[in-house]
Design a protein around this motif. Structure first.
Motif, PDB file in Angstrom:
ATOM      1  N   HIS A   1      39.969  48.900  18.746  1.00 43.46           N
ATOM      2  CA  HIS A   1      41.212  49.063  17.813  1.00 43.46           C
ATOM      3  C   HIS A   1      41.730  47.504  17.458  1.00 43.46           C
ATOM      4  N   GLN A   2      42.530  47.850  16.580  1.00 46.43           N
ATOM      5  CA  GLN A   2      43.266  46.510  16.042  1.00 46.43           C
ATOM      6  C   GLN A   2      44.293  46.243  16.790  1.00 46.43           C
ATOM      7  N   SER A   3      44.822  46.955  17.586  1.00 49.37           N
ATOM      8  CA  SER A   3      45.900  46.892  18.487  1.00 49.37           C
ATOM      9  C   SER A   3      45.441  46.955  20.066  1.00 49.37           C
ATOM     10  N   GLU A   4      46.246  46.370  20.804  1.00 52.98           N
ATOM     11  CA  GLU A   4      45.930  45.914  22.259  1.00 52.98           C
ATOM     12  C   GLU A   4      45.967  47.567  22.801  1.00 52.98           C
ATOM     13  N   VAL A   5      44.984  47.663  24.053  1.00 53.42           N
ATOM     14  CA  VAL A   5      45.271  48.922  24.917  1.00 53.42           C
ATOM     15  C   VAL A   5      45.770  48.468  26.457  1.00 53.42           C
ATOM     16  N   ARG A   6      46.676  49.344  26.758  1.00 58.03           N
ATOM     17  CA  ARG A   6      47.012  49.277  28.061  1.00 58.03           C
ATOM     18  C   ARG A   6      46.683  50.168  28.848  1.00 58.03           C
ATOM     19  N   TRP A   7      46.188  49.791  30.092  1.00 59.11           N
ATOM     20  CA  TRP A   7      45.242  50.693  31.158  1.00 59.11           C
ATOM     21  C   TRP A   7      45.772  50.433  32.344  1.00 59.11           C
ATOM     22  N   ASP A   8      45.698  51.488  33.027  1.00 54.45           N
ATOM     23  CA  ASP A   8      46.130  51.664  34.803  1.00 54.45           C
ATOM     24  C   ASP A   8      44.939  51.308  35.537  1.00 54.45           C
ATOM     25  N   PHE A   9      43.725  52.171  35.075  1.00 52.37           N
ATOM     26  CA  PHE A   9      42.729  51.910  35.874  1.00 52.37           C
ATOM     27  C   PHE A   9      41.454  52.592  34.999  1.00 52.37           C
TER      28      PHE A   9
ATOM     29  N   ALA B   1      29.896  45.344  43.617  1.00 55.89           N
ATOM     30  CA  ALA B   1      30.673  45.478  42.488  1.00 55.89           C
ATOM     31  C   ALA B   1      31.513  44.384  41.891  1.00 55.89           C
ATOM     32  N   SER B   2      31.517  44.223  40.764  1.00 54.25           N
ATOM     33  CA  SER B   2      32.205  42.973  40.097  1.00 54.25           C
ATOM     34  C   SER B   2      32.811  43.426  38.559  1.00 54.25           C
ATOM     35  N   ILE B   3      33.716  42.436  38.238  1.00 52.26           N
ATOM     36  CA  ILE B   3      34.260  42.652  36.950  1.00 52.26           C
ATOM     37  C   ILE B   3      34.121  41.360  36.233  1.00 52.26           C
ATOM     38  N   GLU B   4      34.191  41.185  34.643  1.00 51.05           N
ATOM     39  CA  GLU B   4      34.118  40.138  34.076  1.00 51.05           C
ATOM     40  C   GLU B   4      34.660  40.362  32.700  1.00 51.05           C
ATOM     41  N   LYS B   5      35.598  39.313  32.339  1.00 50.52           N
ATOM     42  CA  LYS B   5      36.152  39.446  30.993  1.00 50.52           C
ATOM     43  C   LYS B   5      36.097  38.127  30.443  1.00 50.52           C
TER      44      LYS B   5
ATOM     45  N   GLU C   1      49.592  37.855  33.523  1.00 51.23           N
ATOM     46  CA  GLU C   1      48.849  39.125  34.057  1.00 51.23           C
ATOM     47  C   GLU C   1      47.983  38.692  35.191  1.00 51.23           C
ATOM     48  N   PRO C   2      47.848  39.427  36.350  1.00 52.01           N
ATOM     49  CA  PRO C   2      46.662  39.184  37.393  1.00 52.01           C
ATOM     50  C   PRO C   2      45.577  39.426  37.086  1.00 52.01           C
ATOM     51  N   GLU C   3      44.654  38.926  37.749  1.00 48.32           N
ATOM     52  CA  GLU C   3      42.950  39.201  37.304  1.00 48.32           C
ATOM     53  C   GLU C   3      42.705  40.655  37.899  1.00 48.32           C
ATOM     54  N   PRO C   4      42.095  41.480  37.295  1.00 48.84           N
ATOM     55  CA  PRO C   4      41.603  42.805  37.721  1.00 48.84           C
ATOM     56  C   PRO C   4      40.559  42.711  38.845  1.00 48.84           C
ATOM     57  N   THR C   5      40.585  43.856  39.622  1.00 49.74           N
ATOM     58  CA  THR C   5      39.345  44.003  40.615  1.00 49.74           C
ATOM     59  C   THR C   5      38.601  44.994  40.094  1.00 49.74           C
ATOM     60  N   PHE C   6      37.459  45.124  40.763  1.00 51.84           N
ATOM     61  CA  PHE C   6      36.549  46.332  40.693  1.00 51.84           C
ATOM     62  C   PHE C   6      35.661  46.540  41.888  1.00 51.84           C
ATOM     63  N   ASP C   7      35.861  47.679  42.794  1.00 52.77           N
ATOM     64  CA  ASP C   7      35.414  47.775  43.996  1.00 52.77           C
ATOM     65  C   ASP C   7      35.250  49.334  44.312  1.00 52.77           C
TER      66      ASP C   7
ATOM     67  N   PHE D   1      33.968  53.835  41.771  1.00 50.64           N
ATOM     68  CA  PHE D   1      34.271  52.493  41.805  1.00 50.64           C
ATOM     69  C   PHE D   1      35.346  52.373  40.693  1.00 50.64           C
ATOM     70  N   ARG D   2      36.351  51.638  41.128  1.00 52.52           N
ATOM     71  CA  ARG D   2      37.648  51.566  40.372  1.00 52.52           C
ATOM     72  C   ARG D   2      37.949  50.073  39.941  1.00 52.52           C
ATOM     73  N   ALA D   3      38.373  49.894  38.572  1.00 50.55           N
ATOM     74  CA  ALA D   3      38.821  48.703  38.149  1.00 50.55           C
ATOM     75  C   ALA D   3      40.223  48.802  37.885  1.00 50.55           C
ATOM     76  N   HIS D   4      41.120  48.014  38.476  1.00 49.78           N
ATOM     77  CA  HIS D   4      42.552  48.110  38.575  1.00 49.78           C
ATOM     78  C   HIS D   4      43.273  46.924  38.800  1.00 49.78           C
TER      79      HIS D   4
END
Length: 465
Positions: free
Chosen positions: A37-45, A68-72, A79-85, A93-96
């Protein structure tokens, strides 16, 4: 309604290889999450659910072994850094946000969810992964909904289609003297033909392909007709066979060795060394040199040696106390023991051009001796007294002796005193008689000797009694 975020999947290797007996397969799955999208997406998990089990559609039987790991590649202020485990309650496996907040994926940005060190299950098949997303925003500025967006991704888990792990079954060292033979083994798909090629280029069909649509990975073994007697390299060839020709697709090699190598045509080498003692046999232009571990001339020990000739300073028996022979320029010396004490030569017969010795003695029990003095030969009996010479005939120019006797017991004998000749009898010093068959009397006539033969007579004259 489709997910607000876009998902793509990659694997390493591509495709993933199913595990095989004795050869586990480890792989990695990358899930790429993009905001198109041309707009941001807000996500919980964002949850990634993998099928767990040992079937053809399962990815792994041990999800807790996965890293498991996450890279952006973007930054969002405050905003805090997300985790993925791994979430054992959900089985996903959840990113949040670890603090429970909501995160932002800016427009046209992406992040990568990595699942590494996956123990891939051992049956080939198509594996489906599900992605659960709770989000809002985007170009429609949708509110975060309670229901999850679900996206299904797929990957291939493939059984190996080429042969691998061509090797000796136990070890690469064969003891031919113990009647061992090498067993070669490998794994590969059953839809291929397999040949074994020896160092001479000869090929033997080891296994024919199985007909059918399904390919199965299985182990194979093969042994040569006879064990290799030296280092030998075998080549595994895999391919297909048509009515017209063979199609070779894959080549693997392995080498085996004989514990005691044997060569039909000889061995070329400057030296051979013993391990670990480092005794060495060196081949020189003149022949062979034997050295011990310190580099000095060594010892050759053998039960028998057949040679055309031997050049050596001395030869000794196997023990230090044995006799030994030395070869000086003048001839031959025989010693015994560790010193230079003269030794003994024993022989049944000796043929010599000459003998130089102080004395000659008979064997045990007959110790009569002949001694060579400055004036001649001295003969003694075993008690070192004067001995006797017995001969059938003696032909000499002269004899110097105090007496002469006949061979039988009680024979007469002649002694030679200063006054002349004494004739004795019966072994006693009593006069005997001289018996002549005839004798010659010489006279001189006209200054010339004249001889005449007289009739026999006894002296002294026989008694009339």
């Amino acid at each position: 309604m489709p997910s607000l975020l876009n998902y793509a999947i990659l694997t390493d290797p591509t495709p993933l290889q199913a595990s095989q007996p004795g050869a586990p397969s480890i792989g990695t799955v990358y899930v790429i999450v993009s905001n198109t999208h041309q707009s941001e997406v807000r996500w919980d998990f964002i949850d990634v659910e993998i099928p767990v089990g040992s079937g053809p559609n399962d990815l792994t039987g041990n999800p807790t072994a996965i890293s498991a790991s996450i890279e952006k590649d973007y930054t969002v202020n405050r905003e805090p850094e997300p985790t993925f485990d791994w979430d054992s309650t959900l089985g996903r496996f959840r990113a949040h946000d670890p603090s429970g907040g909501r995160l932002t994926l800016p427009a046209e940005e992406s992040l990568v969810l990595s699942l590494e060190n996956i123990p891939v299950s051992d049956l080939a098949g198509l594996v489906r992964l599900k992605v659960y997303e709770r989000s809002g925003g985007g170009d429609g500025n949708l509110p975060v909904r309670r229901a999850n967006f679900i996206t299904t991704l797929g990957l291939v888990k493939q059984a190996p289609r080429i042969p691998r792990n061509f090797r000796p079954e136990k070890n690469s060292l064969v003891d031919v003297d113990a009647s061992q033979n090498v067993v070669l083994t490998w794994e590969g798909p059953d839809n291929l033909d397999y040949w074994i090629r020896d160092p001479q280029g000869n090929e033997v069909l080891a296994q024919s392909a199985v007909q059918g649509p399904r390919v199965t990975q299985r182990p194979y073994t093969w042994s040569p007709p006879s064990a290799p007697r030296r280092g030998t390299t075998f080549t595994l060839i895999a391919g297909t066979t048509t009515a017209a020709q063979q199609h070779h697709g894959y080549f693997l090699t392995t080498t085996v060795h004989a514990l005691v190598p044997e060569f039909d045509s000889g061995t070329r080498t400057p030296w051979v060394e013993q391990a670990p003692g480092k005794s060495r046999a060196t081949f020189s232009v003149a022949g062979m040199e034997i050295h011990n571990g310190a580099g000095a001339l060594g010892t050759v020990t053998a039960d028998r040696v057949d040679v055309n000739g031997v050049k050596t300073a001395w030869v000794q028996g196997p023990s230090d106390s044995d006799g030994w022979i030395e070869f000086p320029p003048s001839g031959l010396n025989v010693f015994h023991g560790q010193g230079k004490a003269w030794g003994t030569v024993w022989a049944d017969r000796a043929d010599l051009n000459s003998v130089t010795t102080h004395w000659t003695e008979g064997p045990d029990g007959k110790k009569s001796r002949i001694t060579f003095t400055e004036t001649g030969v001295k003969i003694t009996d075993p008690e070192k007294k004067r001995g006797t010479v017995v001969a059938g005939e003696t032909n000499v120019r002269s004899v110097v002796t105090p007496w002469v006797s006949g061979p039988q017991a009680g024979a007469g004998w002649i002694s030679f005193p200063n006054e002349g000749v004494d004739v004795h009898r019966d072994g006693e010093v009593s006069f005997g008689r001289i018996r002549y068959a005839s004798y010659k009397e010489s006279q001189t006539v006209n200054d010339r000797p004249v001889h005449r033969r007289l009739p026999p007579y006894d002296w002294p004259p026989r008694s009339e009694n």
